[in-house]
Design an enzyme around this catalytic site. Structure first.
Site, PDB file in Angstrom:
ATOM      1  N   SER A  61       0.793  -1.241   0.000  1.00 39.36           N
ATOM      2  CA  SER A  61       0.000   0.000   0.000  1.00 39.36           C
ATOM      3  C   SER A  61       0.820   1.284   0.000  1.00 39.36           C
ATOM      4  CB  SER A  61      -0.946   0.012   1.203  1.00 39.36           C
ATOM      5  OG  SER A  61      -2.001  -0.875   0.962  1.00 39.36           O
ATOM      6  N   LYS A 104       0.109   3.326  -2.929  1.00 37.99           N
ATOM      7  CA  LYS A 104      -1.065   4.215  -3.017  1.00 37.99           C
ATOM      8  C   LYS A 104      -0.636   5.686  -3.034  1.00 37.99           C
ATOM      9  CE  LYS A 104      -4.008   0.659  -1.098  1.00 37.99           C
ATOM     10  NZ  LYS A 104      -4.467  -0.063   0.064  1.00 37.99           N
ATOM     11  N   TYR A 138      -4.348  -2.526  -9.903  1.00 41.21           N
ATOM     12  CA  TYR A 138      -4.181  -2.414  -8.448  1.00 41.21           C
ATOM     13  C   TYR A 138      -3.240  -3.498  -7.909  1.00 41.21           C
ATOM     14  CZ  TYR A 138      -5.157  -2.662  -3.497  1.00 41.21           C
ATOM     15  OH  TYR A 138      -5.001  -2.724  -2.128  1.00 41.21           O
ATOM     16  N   TYR A 140      -4.229   3.856   7.991  1.00 39.29           N
ATOM     17  CA  TYR A 140      -5.554   3.246   8.216  1.00 39.29           C
ATOM     18  C   TYR A 140      -6.130   3.614   9.577  1.00 39.29           C
ATOM     19  CZ  TYR A 140      -2.785   0.535   4.955  1.00 39.29           C
ATOM     20  OH  TYR A 140      -1.917   0.167   3.982  1.00 39.29           O
ATOM     21  N   VAL A 181       1.333  -3.430   3.813  1.00 39.20           N
ATOM     22  CA  VAL A 181       1.274  -4.665   4.585  1.00 39.20           C
ATOM     23  C   VAL A 181       2.502  -5.558   4.321  1.00 39.20           C
ATOM     24  CG1 VAL A 181      -0.047  -6.145   3.016  1.00 39.20           C
ATOM     25  CG2 VAL A 181      -0.558  -6.188   5.460  1.00 39.20           C
TER      26      VAL A 181
HETATM   27  N1  GLN Z   1      -2.249  -5.744  -1.557  1.00 43.17           N
HETATM   28  C1  GLN Z   1      -2.781  -5.469  -0.253  1.00 43.17           C
HETATM   29  C2  GLN Z   1      -4.278  -5.672  -0.250  1.00 43.17           C
HETATM   30  O1  GLN Z   1      -4.874  -5.290  -1.205  1.00 43.17           O
HETATM   31  C3  GLN Z   1      -2.455  -4.062   0.146  1.00 43.17           C
HETATM   32  C4  GLN Z   1      -2.949  -3.725   1.518  1.00 43.17           C
HETATM   33  C5  GLN Z   1      -1.954  -3.021   2.379  1.00 43.17           C
HETATM   34  O2  GLN Z   1      -0.779  -2.941   2.091  1.00 43.17           O
HETATM   35  N2  GLN Z   1      -2.427  -2.527   3.485  1.00 43.17           N
HETATM   36  O3  GLN Z   1      -4.865  -6.202   0.650  1.00 43.17           O
END
Ligand code: GLN
Length: 306
Positions: A64, A67, A189, A242, A260
């Site tokens: 993420s 993003k 994505y 988050y 993550v």
């Molecule tokens: N690829 C992970 C997902 O879509 C990304 C989520 C994350 O890094 N928090 O669940």
């Protein structure tokens, strides 16, 4: 300030903790295989000074943290029109939650939760079409000053098991909030999540965030305007980690974006960008040792936006 000594000290103090707490994200099979006992930290100042310690040159799945870069690319391409389908409020919910999407008619709370990033990917696809993935790689390679690529195994692993993300995309589609096929949006994505970069590369690539949008490799055209950069930093502070964003602001006091895969990028506006990585994450999906490292960095350096 002696940044190299600061990072060496953090590495020395945290290394005994490696593998003691938290777990690697196991819902993405390719991530579950990453050895847990790794820790890296790297920074780059606005003037170009660099410091790094630990596993700072080891590439990892940025997840993420991507993003941040897709948001940047979408703002460059679309300006304020991007916000027609994405809010800018913290969600207070897990990054992959479907809850608010129902009551808010398919408009995600912010661009840093999964639903929001899927909405951003949809806009990128509408604007760049089949060139979207290459456009992202080009931007990132330019920012990092070296070639950046996708990890095909991680992208395939997410595609095979990303049922929540598949649900989120289809749910938004049902509200008429995605222009493109859900499968095509998810392909973009899943690839952005599967970008492979090291702490050093991320600290460099995010450099525009501490320099009012100026390109970190000295290219004449800025990455973002000063105002846009300030706003991306505001979103990082309020939404970048988050449902732990409040705790991050309290404990660290810097705009951060986590993934993550265990990476976290942090910004000290007008001073430096920093990246930490350690694969074991907590219940919110933020790197446990990475968070501790940022806390030590902020308290030992005295650097914070507050
Ligand atoms: N690829 C992970 C997902 O879509 C990304 C989520 C994350 O890094 N928090 O669940």
């Amino acid at each position: 300030m002696d940044f190299q000594a600061l990072l060496d000290g953090i590495d020395t103090d945290l290394r005994p903790e490696l593998g003691r707490e938290g777990q690697v994200a196991s819902y993405i099979p390719a991530l579950a295989r990453v050895p847990v006992a790794q820790f890296g930290i790297a920074l780059r100042t606005c003037a170009g000074e660099e410091a790094a310690a630990g596993d700072s040159a080891v590439p990892f799945s940025i997840q993420s943290v991507s993003k941040l870069f897709t948001l940047t690319l979408a703002i460059r391409l679309l300006g304020d029109a991007l916000w027609e389908r994405i809010h800018r409020e913290p969600s207070g919910n897990p990054f992959n939650s479907l809850l608010q999407l129902e009551s808010e008619q398919g408009v995600p709370r912010n661009p840093f939760i999964n639903a929001g990033a899927i909405a951003v990917a949809d806009r990128l696809l509408s604007t760049l079409g089949a060139r979207a993935k290459d456009g992202l790689l080009e931007m990132l390679s330019g920012l990092a000053g070296e070639p950046i690529g996708f990890d095909a195994e991680v992208a395939a692993s997410e595609g095979a098991t990303g049922f929540r993300n598949i649900a989120l995309a289809n749910f938004m589609k049902s509200f008429g909030k995605l222009d493109n096929d859900a499968a095509a949006v998810l392909d973009l994505y899943f690839h952005q999540c599967a970008l492979r970069m090291s702490c050093r590369q991320l600290a460099r690539a995010a450099g525009y965030l501490c320099r009012d949008g100026a390109h970190p490799q000295g290219q004449a055209e800025p990455v973002l305007s000063e105002r846009q950069t300030r706003r991306v930093n505001a979103l990082m502070l309020t939404c970048g980690t988050y449902d732990a964003a409040g705790e991050f602001a309290y404990r660290i006091g810097l705009p951060c974006k986590s993934g993550v895969g265990g990476g976290i990028v942090a910004v000290v506006p007008d001073r430096l960008t920093l990246c930490v990585w350690s694969p074991a994450v907590d219940a919110s999906g933020n790197s446990l040792l990475g968070t501790r490292a940022l806390e030590l960095f902020a308290s030992r350096s005295g650097l914070s936006i507050f």
